[in-house]
Design an enzyme around this catalytic site. Structure first.
Site, short mmCIF file in Angstrom:
data_model
loop_
_atom_site.label_atom_id
_atom_site.label_comp_id
_atom_site.label_asym_id
_atom_site.label_seq_id
_atom_site.Cartn_x
_atom_site.Cartn_y
_atom_site.Cartn_z
N ILE A 143 14.24 -38.94 4.58
CA ILE A 143 14.09 -39.82 5.68
C ILE A 143 13.95 -39.37 7.12
CG2 ILE A 143 15.73 -41.62 6.33
CD1 ILE A 143 17.74 -41.01 4.06
N CYS A 144 13.07 -40.07 7.65
CA CYS A 144 12.69 -39.98 9.09
C CYS A 144 13.59 -40.66 9.84
CB CYS A 144 11.20 -40.37 9.10
SG CYS A 144 10.78 -39.87 11.00
N LEU A 145 14.54 -39.81 10.39
CA LEU A 145 15.79 -40.53 11.08
C LEU A 145 16.21 -39.73 12.30
CD1 LEU A 145 17.41 -43.31 11.24
CD2 LEU A 145 19.21 -42.17 10.01
#
Length: 237
Positions: A143-145
């Site tokens: 996840i790109c968070l």
């Protein structure tokens, strides 16, 4: 150095290791998880003059995770859940329901959570185990968070991160994508993007019972709309 002194050194190291094991075992931690987490994220160790390890203890990490687990079991965040994976304190599984009105509506998405031994000073590793068509989630579930990266701080916790993931599912960030082709499609052909995302949700995040209930609800809404449109006075003059 005498032969007796040489022979006693392994015994001292064995006693030191036994002392460490005694401290960890009462916390009911999986030995494999502790070993892998320490190996990946814990600071390097050194030996004191007495031969005992000076490695930072897991006590603070364990206390923090236990408190979060208790809180999330008692007051789970909306549309989210989390609990231990096979009783392992450093390994959780979580679930996030697809936001209403989004292309993920009706789906239940599973996540895998791994805590480093340095938690909460380092972010947990969280990934989707349910496949999802999203420009900020790659094929491995990464996840790109920002709150899992540069914006992580010890004041964050798992409940807040799960809510952030829920929001990300409602409002993706195509300007900071993990999958460029999906981000481009989102910007240039939103209809096709949404069609594929809904299909993936139905295929990977819904049980057959959920799928049937969703189709039933859709049929009922269509019938209601048709009845309303056929009622006198509904047509324009």
């Amino acid at each position: 150095m005498s032969s007796n002194q040489v022979n006693s050194q392994p015994e001292m190291e064995t006693e030191a290791q036994a002392a460490v094991d005694v401290e960890v075992e009462p916390e009911v931690l999986s030995r494999a998880s502790v070993a892998s987490s320490v190996e990946e994220t814990a600071p390097s160790t050194s030996q004191s003059p007495s031969g005992k390890s000076t490695e930072a203890p897991l006590t603070g990490c364990v206390v923090r995770i236990k408190r979060e687990l208790q809180d999330i079991r008692k007051n789970p965040p909306p549309n989210c859940s989390a609990d231990l994976h096979h009783g392992d304190l450093l390994h959780w599984t979580a679930g996030v329901n697809g936001p209403v009105g989004s292309v993920y509506e009706g789906g239940h998405f599973r996540l895998d959570i791994r805590f480093p031994a340095s938690y909460p000073f380092r972010a947990p590793r969280i990934r989707f185990t349910t496949r999802i068509y999203h420009c900020n989630v790659d094929s491995r579930g990464a996840i790109c968070l920002d709150v899992l990266g540069e914006r992580w701080s010890p004041v964050m916790n798992v409940a807040k991160v799960l809510l952030s993931i829920y929001v990300l599912m409602s409002e993706c960030n195509p300007d900071d994508p993990l999958v460029m082709c999906i981000a481009d499609q989102y910007k240039t052909n939103r209809r096709e993007h949404d069609k594929i995302a809904r299909h993936w949700t139905k295929l990977f995040a819904m049980t057959k019972a959920q799928d049937k209930n969703r189709e039933k609800d859709a049929d009922q809404r269509n019938e209601q709309n048709q009845e309303e449109s056929s009622m006198p006075g509904q047509q324009g003059n």
